[in-house]
Enzyme design. Structure first.
Site, short mmCIF file in Angstrom:
data_model
loop_
_atom_site.label_atom_id
_atom_site.label_comp_id
_atom_site.label_asym_id
_atom_site.label_seq_id
_atom_site.Cartn_x
_atom_site.Cartn_y
_atom_site.Cartn_z
N ARG A 249 -5.32 -5.21 -0.91
CA ARG A 249 -6.09 -6.44 -0.43
C ARG A 249 -6.95 -5.61 0.96
O ARG A 249 -8.29 -5.88 1.30
CB ARG A 249 -5.32 -7.77 0.68
CG ARG A 249 -4.78 -8.45 -0.82
CD ARG A 249 -4.33 -9.83 0.29
NE ARG A 249 -5.12 -10.93 0.48
CZ ARG A 249 -5.25 -10.77 1.25
NH1 ARG A 249 -4.77 -10.33 2.43
NH2 ARG A 249 -6.57 -11.94 2.25
N TYR B 286 -11.12 -6.55 0.78
CA TYR B 286 -11.96 -8.13 1.28
C TYR B 286 -11.95 -7.25 2.98
O TYR B 286 -12.45 -8.10 3.82
CB TYR B 286 -10.52 -8.81 1.04
CG TYR B 286 -10.58 -9.26 -0.30
CD1 TYR B 286 -11.72 -9.44 -1.24
CD2 TYR B 286 -9.10 -9.51 -0.67
CE1 TYR B 286 -11.29 -10.07 -1.97
CE2 TYR B 286 -8.88 -9.73 -1.22
CZ TYR B 286 -10.10 -10.60 -2.78
OH TYR B 286 -9.77 -10.97 -3.83
N GLY C 188 -6.97 -22.89 -2.38
CA GLY C 188 -7.53 -22.13 -1.31
C GLY C 188 -7.31 -23.24 0.46
O GLY C 188 -7.63 -22.32 1.10
N ARG D 269 -1.80 -19.23 -2.52
CA ARG D 269 -1.68 -18.68 -1.37
C ARG D 269 -1.04 -19.26 -0.34
O ARG D 269 -0.25 -18.46 0.37
CB ARG D 269 -2.72 -17.93 -0.33
CG ARG D 269 -2.90 -17.19 0.83
CD ARG D 269 -4.01 -17.50 1.86
NE ARG D 269 -5.71 -16.75 0.26
CZ ARG D 269 -5.36 -15.67 0.10
NH1 ARG D 269 -5.41 -14.46 0.13
NH2 ARG D 269 -6.46 -15.44 -1.12
N CYS E 143 -5.63 9.21 -2.46
CA CYS E 143 -6.58 10.50 -2.54
C CYS E 143 -7.67 9.15 -2.60
O CYS E 143 -9.18 9.02 -3.03
CB CYS E 143 -6.82 10.65 -3.32
SG CYS E 143 -7.49 12.95 -3.08
N GLU E 144 -8.33 8.15 -1.55
CA GLU E 144 -9.23 7.81 -1.24
C GLU E 144 -9.79 7.58 0.96
O GLU E 144 -8.56 6.97 0.66
CB GLU E 144 -9.02 5.87 -2.06
CG GLU E 144 -9.17 6.29 -3.23
CD GLU E 144 -10.53 6.70 -4.19
OE1 GLU E 144 -12.09 6.25 -2.57
OE2 GLU E 144 -10.18 6.99 -5.23
N PRO F 88 -2.39 -25.20 -5.15
CA PRO F 88 -2.05 -23.73 -4.23
C PRO F 88 -1.52 -22.90 -4.71
O PRO F 88 -0.97 -22.85 -5.66
CB PRO F 88 -1.16 -25.08 -3.03
CG PRO F 88 0.13 -25.75 -4.09
CD PRO F 88 -1.05 -26.64 -4.82
#
Length: 397
Positions: free
Chosen positions: A292, A296, A219, A255, A322-323, A253
């Site tokens: 992402r 998020y 994190g 990210r 198509c969103e 770890p």
């Protein structure tokens, strides 16, 4: 990477295109290792490979001494194909069937992290060298509520009030718990949550009859707006202040190691203006290439590689899916992009290509892997034949 190199790669391999720099991964690994080794002689780093399973990254990290934190059997199977041994693998699934745990045992996975009483039951009769228990410490930490895995009542881990029950059950079935595990969230930008976490973990750790390791998870955050990592020296320091053991400290770890090692290159398909008030840059990378932002509300810096003047204007950068939520960045200032220009989306090494999909039958992007600015490997772009060729039996209809 300079613009000319990026544009040359985009023109050679097409877009959308991920570009990954292994030198940055190595730099990040050495930095976090240095931070914790100042305080801990018994330190083991397990890379959380769900962040990015690129085999070139895995091979590099193996050479640097890293282990692997695997969330599924497919992850530890790939890790072993790369050359990781069972002792280098910690298997920490959010839930796992008896069959999956059996596969882990057959593959010689060293550490199993138990997430529930049922997982403990499912592991009966199997043998692992190390058994840890993932606790839910009721700590809210992370860049989004969706990634606060250590908050109360999340699906992850054993709540502290049930911990002793699991320990007693483990004794009944002949499994000796010798470690504790926790992972409180993702993208944490200060050391305070880790100070609270280690306080809670050490109190529980003392209740184990065999004490071999504490795993504080990962994190370790990255500021996507400034391009800066969290200060891991401070995290290591607060953990050390409350770690009164000559035991192994484990960290995971994900990210942190890969986030700034990759960029996503996309080509401008169009520039649309509505009523003189709203402007869109339409690019060929969408939420299938990088989910992402849509998932998020995550922020990524955007860089226009072909600047066309000095006047900056405000744009939403949107993809071809198509969103309505298919966007990469909102209200970013760019210098008048035009059709055919290239845009770099920065800091996509973590949960970028590893979460890409074929939605709208769009191919998962190609990827180029660099070392010392030289291409050392590629991941080929999906083809339509790859995608639909998995369906069998159409002639039977």
């Amino acid at each position: 990477m300079d613009n000319s190199l990026i544009i040359n790669l985009a023109e050679k391999y097409g877009t959308p295109l991920y570009i990954t720099d292994l030198d940055i991964v190595e730099k990040n690994y050495r930095k976090i290792e240095s931070s914790f080794k100042k305080y801990f002689n018994k330190l083991k780093i397990f890379y959380a490979m769900k962040a990015n399973y690129n085999p070139f990254i895995l091979k590099l990290l193996k050479s640097l001494g890293s282990g692997i934190d695997a969330a599924s059997p497919y992850e530890f199977i790939l890790a072993e194909k790369i050359g990781f041994n069972g002792k280098d693998i910690s298997f920490a699934p959010p839930n796992a069937s008896k069959e999956e745990l059996n596969v882990a045992s057959i593959y010689g996975v060293d550490t199993l992290i138990l997430d529930s009483l049922d997982m403990l039951e499912n592991s009966k009769g199997l043998r692992f060298k190390n058994y840890g228990v993932r606790i839910n410490p009721s700590i809210e930490a992370g860049f989004s509520e969706k990634v606060m895995t250590g908050k109360a009542y999340s699906k992850f881990g054993v709540d502290i009030s049930s911990f002793n029950k699991l320990i007693e059950k483990s004794k009944e079935i002949g499994i000796e718990i010798n470690g504790l595990h926790a992972h409180i969230g993702s993208g944490i930008l200060d050391e305070k949550p880790y100070s609270i976490l280690i306080d809670k973990m050490t109190k529980i750790f003392d209740n184990l009859s065999k004490k071999d390791f504490i795993d504080i998870g990962g994190g370790f955050g990255y500021n996507y707006m400034t391009g800066e990592h969290i200060d891991t020296d401070k995290i290591a320091s607060v953990i050390n202040d409350k770690f009164p053991y000559d035991k192994e400290l484990r960290i995971e770890p994900g990210r942190y190691l890969v986030v700034n090692a990759s960029i996503l290159i996309s080509r401008v398909n169009g520039v649309k203006e509505i009523d003189g008030r709203k402007k869109y840059v339409q690019i060929d990378a969408g939420m299938n290439s990088l989910i992402r932002p849509a998932l998020y509300n995550a922020f990524h810096r955007i860089k226009l590689l072909n600047e066309n003047g000095d006047i900056e204007e405000k744009y939403d950068v949107v993809g071809p899916i198509c969103e309505s939520d298919d966007y990469i960045a909102l209200d970013v200032r760019l210098k008048r992009p035009k059709v055919g220009d290239y845009i770099a989306i920065l800091d996509v090494g973590a949960y970028g290509i590893s979460m890409a999909s074929n939605y709208n039958l769009r191919p998962i992007p190609a990827e180029v892997i660099l070392k010392k600015n030289n291409v050392v490997g590629i991941r080929e772009r999906d083809s339509l034949e790859n995608i639909v060729g998995k369906y069998k039996g159409l002639d039977n209809l």
